[in-house]
Design an enzyme around this catalytic site. Sequence first.
Site, PDB file in Angstrom:
ATOM      1  N   LYS A 118      32.864  30.341 -23.247  1.00 57.65           N
ATOM      2  CA  LYS A 118      32.115  31.594 -23.488  1.00 57.65           C
ATOM      3  C   LYS A 118      30.679  31.389 -23.051  1.00 57.65           C
ATOM      4  CE  LYS A 118      30.847  33.201 -27.796  1.00 57.65           C
ATOM      5  NZ  LYS A 118      31.044  34.035 -28.982  1.00 57.65           N
TER       6      LYS A 118
HETATM    7  C1  R5P Z   1      27.503  33.188 -32.401  1.00 60.81           C
HETATM    8  O1  R5P Z   1      27.067  33.635 -33.411  1.00 60.81           O
HETATM    9  C2  R5P Z   1      28.875  33.367 -32.097  1.00 60.81           C
HETATM   10  O2  R5P Z   1      29.404  32.444 -31.210  1.00 60.81           O
HETATM   11  C3  R5P Z   1      29.254  34.754 -31.670  1.00 60.81           C
HETATM   12  O3  R5P Z   1      30.640  34.772 -31.736  1.00 60.81           O
HETATM   13  C4  R5P Z   1      28.835  35.160 -30.270  1.00 60.81           C
HETATM   14  O4  R5P Z   1      27.455  35.106 -30.123  1.00 60.81           O
HETATM   15  C5  R5P Z   1      29.391  36.507 -29.834  1.00 60.81           C
HETATM   16  O5  R5P Z   1      28.872  37.522 -30.570  1.00 60.81           O
HETATM   17  P1  R5P Z   1      27.838  38.572 -29.969  1.00 60.81           P
HETATM   18  O6  R5P Z   1      28.629  39.446 -29.040  1.00 60.81           O
HETATM   19  O7  R5P Z   1      27.337  39.317 -31.167  1.00 60.81           O
HETATM   20  O8  R5P Z   1      26.768  37.828 -29.236  1.00 60.81           O
END
Ligand code: R5P
Length: 294
Positions: free
Chosen positions: A203
């Site tokens: 990611k």
């Molecule tokens: C961090 O808090 C996590 O990995 C979240 O799952 C990630 O940042 C994705 O969430 P967002 O779309 O709110 O950035």
Amino acid sequence: MADTDDAQEVKEFHTDVKQQTESYFLKGSNSLDWGMKNRLARIFNSRSGNTVMLAVDHGYFQGPTTGLERIDLNIMPLVPYADTLMLTRGILRSLVPPSMTTPIVLRASGGSSILKELSNEEIAVGIEESIRLNVCAMAVQVFIGAEYEKQSIINMTRLVDMGNRYGIPTLAVTAVGKDMVRDARYFRLATRLCAELGAHYIKTYYIEEDFETVTSCCPVPIVIAGGKKIPELDALKMAHNAILKGANGVDMGRNIFQSESPTSMIQAVAAVVHDRETPDKAFELYNELSNQRT
Ligand code: R5P
């Protein structure tokens, strides 16, 4: 002993039909073992090749994030539209009914909070626990360029080793420090490094410039985080551009659960990710669904 009286004598062996061998649909994953591939195929839709992961794990370092105060009320209604739910074991056990069959991506690193240095994490969930919870993947934060860079990389490699033993994929989450430059050069480094060291998918954040170079030199699938809340149409454009430039989906949190209409937004995001709907069309869908709800 089986009763063989009625056993049929006539059999059809189809000797003229060659046995089909399916080539696996997911980038860089063809040499993985069956269990690993099967779990990834529950996360990524084999028709579109992409995934809509709903990320609600923010509480593991920042407590009750806006929109996540009541997972039971605010998040559970969105789950039927998500391919995967990404969360911590605490929320899973306390609030998610075990009858839910949506694949779980378990937040497996932790140990720091917003009050201190975020990169000072360790593996916070054992492999037995991941198996017990029947998860489809484990997620670990990797902080390239941060104070505890090495520790976070080793967290990831240890998780990959444990997951490989039992067929559970590891999602490497590239975390970017507040003061670090978010450009293609950085993301190429961070994502490639995670892939080289064994992450099964990664990611990262979407960037306007040269994002396609990030996806093209990363040998495993990339999904994008949503980041801070932005207007719905802009979030849909971001998801659309990311897919166009080689991402295999989104792992989106705030831009879904902080939307005016989260249920409509997740369906609009899915239309972009799976059906390659244009952002404008998906935004129309968002508005239609929102109006139906009021
Ligand atoms: C961090 O808090 C996590 O990995 C979240 O799952 C990630 O940042 C994705 O969430 P967002 O779309 O709110 O950035």
